[in-house]
Design a protein around this motif. Structure first.
Motif, PDB file in Angstrom:
ATOM      1  N   GLU A   8       0.850  -1.180   0.000  1.00  0.00           N
ATOM      2  CA  GLU A   8       0.000   0.000   0.000  1.00  0.00           C
ATOM      3  C   GLU A   8       0.891   1.236   0.000  1.00  0.00           C
ATOM      4  OE1 GLU A   8      -3.269  -0.511  -0.401  1.00  0.00           O
ATOM      5  OE2 GLU A   8      -2.797  -2.637  -0.328  1.00  0.00           O
ATOM      6  N   GLY A   9       0.272   2.390  -0.141  1.00  0.00           N
ATOM      7  CA  GLY A   9       1.002   3.633  -0.291  1.00  0.00           C
ATOM      8  C   GLY A   9       1.962   3.965   0.831  1.00  0.00           C
ATOM      9  N   LEU A  46       4.148  10.340  -6.595  1.00  0.00           N
ATOM     10  CA  LEU A  46       3.800   9.025  -6.071  1.00  0.00           C
ATOM     11  C   LEU A  46       3.100   9.102  -4.719  1.00  0.00           C
ATOM     12  CD1 LEU A  46       3.913   6.021  -6.636  1.00  0.00           C
ATOM     13  CD2 LEU A  46       6.217   5.994  -5.660  1.00  0.00           C
ATOM     14  N   ASP A  49      -0.426   9.984  -5.474  1.00  0.00           N
ATOM     15  CA  ASP A  49      -1.085   8.861  -6.144  1.00  0.00           C
ATOM     16  C   ASP A  49      -1.444   7.764  -5.147  1.00  0.00           C
ATOM     17  OD1 ASP A  49      -0.843  10.135  -8.585  1.00  0.00           O
ATOM     18  OD2 ASP A  49       0.861   8.928  -9.256  1.00  0.00           O
ATOM     19  N   ALA A  50      -0.583   7.561  -4.158  1.00  0.00           N
ATOM     20  CA  ALA A  50      -0.802   6.507  -3.166  1.00  0.00           C
ATOM     21  C   ALA A  50      -2.074   6.730  -2.357  1.00  0.00           C
ATOM     22  CB  ALA A  50       0.400   6.396  -2.246  1.00  0.00           C
ATOM     23  N   PHE A  55      -5.585   2.324  -4.736  1.00  0.00           N
ATOM     24  CA  PHE A  55      -4.164   2.322  -5.082  1.00  0.00           C
ATOM     25  C   PHE A  55      -3.490   1.039  -4.614  1.00  0.00           C
ATOM     26  CE2 PHE A  55       0.309   2.910  -4.142  1.00  0.00           C
ATOM     27  CZ  PHE A  55       0.783   3.503  -5.296  1.00  0.00           C
ATOM     28  N   THR A  71       2.447   0.485 -10.511  1.00  0.00           N
ATOM     29  CA  THR A  71       1.433   1.149  -9.690  1.00  0.00           C
ATOM     30  C   THR A  71       0.111   1.131 -10.436  1.00  0.00           C
ATOM     31  OG1 THR A  71       2.004   3.333 -10.570  1.00  0.00           O
ATOM     32  CG2 THR A  71       3.081   2.666  -8.508  1.00  0.00           C
ATOM     33  N   TRP A  73      -4.459   1.995  -9.722  1.00  0.00           N
ATOM     34  CA  TRP A  73      -5.544   2.447  -8.861  1.00  0.00           C
ATOM     35  C   TRP A  73      -6.854   2.227  -9.585  1.00  0.00           C
ATOM     36  CZ3 TRP A  73      -1.752   6.372  -9.999  1.00  0.00           C
ATOM     37  CH2 TRP A  73      -2.029   7.106 -11.149  1.00  0.00           C
TER      38      TRP A  73
END
Length: 189
Positions: A8-9, A46, A49-50, A55, A71, A73
């Motif tokens: 995960e992010g 990033l 985006d996370a 995501f 990556t 989502w």
């Protein structure tokens, strides 16, 4: 021994420098020709985006060294208009965008260090971020000029949408191997 690790992010922060380096190594070459600042911008982007819904990331790790990453989502129910989304919407039209892309897993980036190509890492990373795609619905954009990438995706069973995406970037939409729209006449294997 290289291993693929989904994360995960929040877990990505420890690997940001390795991701930035792989991005720079991959996207500085043709047809992308991006400079070092593009890799730095990607590393900064990033973190944002996370935080996107759905995501996920996958890293190829050789010990602690990042040798590849992917990556993805979930594409929102209201299709975005920024970046290249507007061009995709123009090409496909609202019905196809809604049916094919909204709510699907969108692969944003996939990169494997040049020295690790041909080892199956790319396919493993792609699988790791798309394995949970609802009903097999996953998609991505790439350049029509990225011939090696297109060959890779075709070998992995992805389907190229034959509707040209307008704009200078020369982009094309690809649908995942189990995407239900793969039977549409606008899509070819």
């Amino acid at each position: 021994m290289t291993r693929i690790r989904r994360m995960e992010g929040a877990d990505l922060a420890a690997h940001t420098e390795g991701i930035r380096q792989v991005y720079a190594d991959v996207f500085s070459a043709p047809p992308w020709n991006e400079g070092p600042s593009a890799a730095a911008r990607y590393a900064e982007r990033l973190a944002g985006d996370a935080a996107r819904p759905g995501f996920t990331a996958a890293l190829a790790l050789d010990g602690d060294a990042v040798t590849g990453f992917a990556t993805a989502w979930t594409t929102p129910g209201t299709f975005p208009s920024g970046r290249s989304y507007g061009h995709v919407a123009e090409a496909l039209g609202p019905d196809r965008v809604t049916a094919w892309l909204c709510g699907a897993v969108e692969v944003d980036e996939l990169a494997v260090s040049p020295g690790c190509r041909g080892t199956g890492l790319g396919a493993a990373l792609l699988s790791a971020v798309t394995e949970d795609a609802p009903g097999g619905r996953c998609w991505l954009l790439t350049s029509v000029h990225a011939e090696a990438a297109l060959r890779f995706y075709r070998r992995a069973g992805w389907h190229q949408v034959q509707v040209p995406v307008p704009g200078r970037a020369g982009l094309t939409v690809l649908l995942g191997p189990a995407h239900p729209a793969a039977a549409d006449p606008a899509v070819r294997t």
